[in-house]
Write a protein that holds these residues in place. Sequence first.
Motif, PDB file in Angstrom:
ATOM      1  N   GLY A 118       0.841  -1.178   0.000  1.00 48.32           N
ATOM      2  CA  GLY A 118       0.000   0.000   0.000  1.00 48.32           C
ATOM      3  C   GLY A 118       0.880   1.234   0.000  1.00 48.32           C
ATOM      4  O   GLY A 118       2.048   1.183   0.411  1.00 48.32           O
ATOM      5  N   ASN A 119       0.324   2.344  -0.458  1.00 43.45           N
ATOM      6  CA  ASN A 119       1.086   3.588  -0.534  1.00 43.45           C
ATOM      7  C   ASN A 119       0.816   4.422   0.712  1.00 43.45           C
ATOM      8  O   ASN A 119      -0.274   4.957   0.891  1.00 43.45           O
ATOM      9  CB  ASN A 119       0.688   4.346  -1.799  1.00 43.45           C
ATOM     10  CG  ASN A 119       1.571   5.554  -2.069  1.00 43.45           C
ATOM     11  OD1 ASN A 119       1.166   6.482  -2.744  1.00 43.45           O
ATOM     12  ND2 ASN A 119       2.791   5.546  -1.540  1.00 43.45           N
ATOM     13  N   ALA A 120       1.819   4.518   1.593  1.00 41.43           N
ATOM     14  CA  ALA A 120       1.658   5.261   2.844  1.00 41.43           C
ATOM     15  C   ALA A 120       1.891   6.754   2.659  1.00 41.43           C
ATOM     16  O   ALA A 120       1.275   7.576   3.343  1.00 41.43           O
ATOM     17  CB  ALA A 120       2.612   4.717   3.900  1.00 41.43           C
ATOM     18  N   ALA A 121       2.801   7.116   1.739  1.00 39.62           N
ATOM     19  CA  ALA A 121       3.146   8.512   1.478  1.00 39.62           C
ATOM     20  C   ALA A 121       3.995   8.510   0.206  1.00 39.62           C
ATOM     21  O   ALA A 121       4.466   7.447  -0.232  1.00 39.62           O
ATOM     22  CB  ALA A 121       3.922   9.112   2.656  1.00 39.62           C
ATOM     23  N   PRO A 122       4.219   9.665  -0.418  1.00 42.41           N
ATOM     24  CA  PRO A 122       5.060   9.690  -1.618  1.00 42.41           C
ATOM     25  C   PRO A 122       6.425   9.052  -1.352  1.00 42.41           C
ATOM     26  O   PRO A 122       7.134   9.438  -0.422  1.00 42.41           O
ATOM     27  CB  PRO A 122       5.189  11.184  -1.920  1.00 42.41           C
ATOM     28  CG  PRO A 122       3.934  11.780  -1.370  1.00 42.41           C
ATOM     29  CD  PRO A 122       3.650  10.997  -0.124  1.00 42.41           C
ATOM     30  N   GLU A 156       3.278   3.247  14.969  1.00 39.00           N
ATOM     31  CA  GLU A 156       3.178   3.949  16.247  1.00 39.00           C
ATOM     32  C   GLU A 156       2.564   5.331  16.061  1.00 39.00           C
ATOM     33  O   GLU A 156       2.764   6.220  16.864  1.00 39.00           O
ATOM     34  CB  GLU A 156       4.575   4.098  16.882  1.00 39.00           C
ATOM     35  CG  GLU A 156       5.318   2.791  17.097  1.00 39.00           C
ATOM     36  CD  GLU A 156       4.668   1.895  18.136  1.00 39.00           C
ATOM     37  OE1 GLU A 156       3.809   2.397  18.903  1.00 39.00           O
ATOM     38  OE2 GLU A 156       4.991   0.691  18.165  1.00 39.00           O
ATOM     39  N   GLY A 157       1.810   5.485  14.986  1.00 40.53           N
ATOM     40  CA  GLY A 157       1.259   6.800  14.677  1.00 40.53           C
ATOM     41  C   GLY A 157       0.084   7.180  15.554  1.00 40.53           C
ATOM     42  O   GLY A 157      -0.351   6.423  16.424  1.00 40.53           O
ATOM     43  N   PHE A 158      -0.473   8.367  15.329  1.00 40.12           N
ATOM     44  CA  PHE A 158      -1.579   8.874  16.135  1.00 40.12           C
ATOM     45  C   PHE A 158      -2.921   8.318  15.670  1.00 40.12           C
ATOM     46  O   PHE A 158      -3.874   8.248  16.438  1.00 40.12           O
ATOM     47  CB  PHE A 158      -1.602  10.400  16.087  1.00 40.12           C
ATOM     48  CG  PHE A 158      -0.344  11.016  16.650  1.00 40.12           C
ATOM     49  CD1 PHE A 158      -0.172  11.131  18.025  1.00 40.12           C
ATOM     50  CD2 PHE A 158       0.678  11.439  15.810  1.00 40.12           C
ATOM     51  CE1 PHE A 158       0.991  11.682  18.547  1.00 40.12           C
ATOM     52  CE2 PHE A 158       1.835  11.986  16.331  1.00 40.12           C
ATOM     53  CZ  PHE A 158       2.003  12.104  17.697  1.00 40.12           C
ATOM     54  N   ALA A 162      -6.057   0.434  12.046  1.00 41.14           N
ATOM     55  CA  ALA A 162      -7.115  -0.003  11.129  1.00 41.14           C
ATOM     56  C   ALA A 162      -7.533   1.128  10.193  1.00 41.14           C
ATOM     57  O   ALA A 162      -7.777   0.904   9.006  1.00 41.14           O
ATOM     58  CB  ALA A 162      -8.311  -0.522  11.917  1.00 41.14           C
ATOM     59  N   GLU A 163      -7.616   2.346  10.719  1.00 43.55           N
ATOM     60  CA  GLU A 163      -7.983   3.477   9.870  1.00 43.55           C
ATOM     61  C   GLU A 163      -6.860   3.796   8.882  1.00 43.55           C
ATOM     62  O   GLU A 163      -7.111   4.138   7.724  1.00 43.55           O
ATOM     63  CB  GLU A 163      -8.299   4.698  10.735  1.00 43.55           C
ATOM     64  CG  GLU A 163      -9.544   4.522  11.599  1.00 43.55           C
ATOM     65  CD  GLU A 163      -9.835   5.739  12.454  1.00 43.55           C
ATOM     66  OE1 GLU A 163      -9.277   6.823  12.154  1.00 43.55           O
ATOM     67  OE2 GLU A 163     -10.625   5.622  13.418  1.00 43.55           O
ATOM     68  N   ALA A 164      -5.619   3.676   9.341  1.00 44.98           N
ATOM     69  CA  ALA A 164      -4.491   3.917   8.438  1.00 44.98           C
ATOM     70  C   ALA A 164      -4.458   2.885   7.323  1.00 44.98           C
ATOM     71  O   ALA A 164      -4.245   3.212   6.147  1.00 44.98           O
ATOM     72  CB  ALA A 164      -3.182   3.885   9.230  1.00 44.98           C
ATOM     73  N   ALA A 165      -4.696   1.614   7.662  1.00 40.85           N
ATOM     74  CA  ALA A 165      -4.685   0.559   6.651  1.00 40.85           C
ATOM     75  C   ALA A 165      -5.761   0.796   5.599  1.00 40.85           C
ATOM     76  O   ALA A 165      -5.565   0.494   4.416  1.00 40.85           O
ATOM     77  CB  ALA A 165      -4.872  -0.804   7.313  1.00 40.85           C
TER      78      ALA A 165
END
Length: 264
Positions: A118-122, A156-158, A162-165
């Motif tokens: 998956g693409n997390a960021a550029p 370890e993000g804010f 599940a929402e990030a995925a």
Amino acid sequence: MIITFYGAYGRDFPGDGTVPVAALIRAMAAVGIDAPSVRSAVSRLKRRGLLTADRPGSKAAGYAPSPAARQLLDDGDRRVYTRPVPDGRWLLAVFSVPESERTRRHVLRSRLARLGFGNAAPGIWIAPSHLEDETRHTLVRLGLDAYVDLFRGTHEGFEPTAEAAARWWDLEAIAALHRSFLSAHEPVLRAWSRRRKTPPEEAYRDYLPALDAWRRLPYADPGLPAALLPRDWPGARAAEVFFALHAKLRDAGRRYVLGAGDGA
């Protein structure tokens, strides 16, 4: 379909997996692919370096997977025939490609996506950590490893993971692929479950298309932990259907295929 055939059965042929042309044409005809299409596809696979010819031009000509194709198929075995067990850790692929080599940048992005990232960021792509070995093999095989750094870690993000995925992957599109597989192949499994005998040719005709459809799913769906997936996720049922068909039909199909090879 030819790559699927070699992954399922072609490597079982004698002579290091060399399948006679006549046997390949018969095997593909059984699943509705005509001889001109087979010859055209074989030519493309040769140009891509995935098949190598044995005695080209002769009536006994055959084709075997190249070393690169064997690595591809070996990696595919682990992906297609096993169910991943996520450990909760992630694999990050961080890359930088010069503007002068933008074509490589496109290839790198598309290949990571095809591996299930998956693409997390550029420039930052993410996948479950169990995909590390296949990712390494693929990047080295394509000469892209010099542009990429790989990292393992935890999220370890804010934002809840599940929402990030759900941002990193299009879960609705992946679920639709699972449902499509179930729509096509769950009725096949129900029909076989009512039969006592397993005729080899019929088994082959049903198994190879099921495998061809299934083998794309473990790449689209990287095998996320269940806690990160929607409650009605169809992936588990799709896997149950495929592995039941695999257990029921694969070996009977092999008897048909190798019998066809013996008569070539």
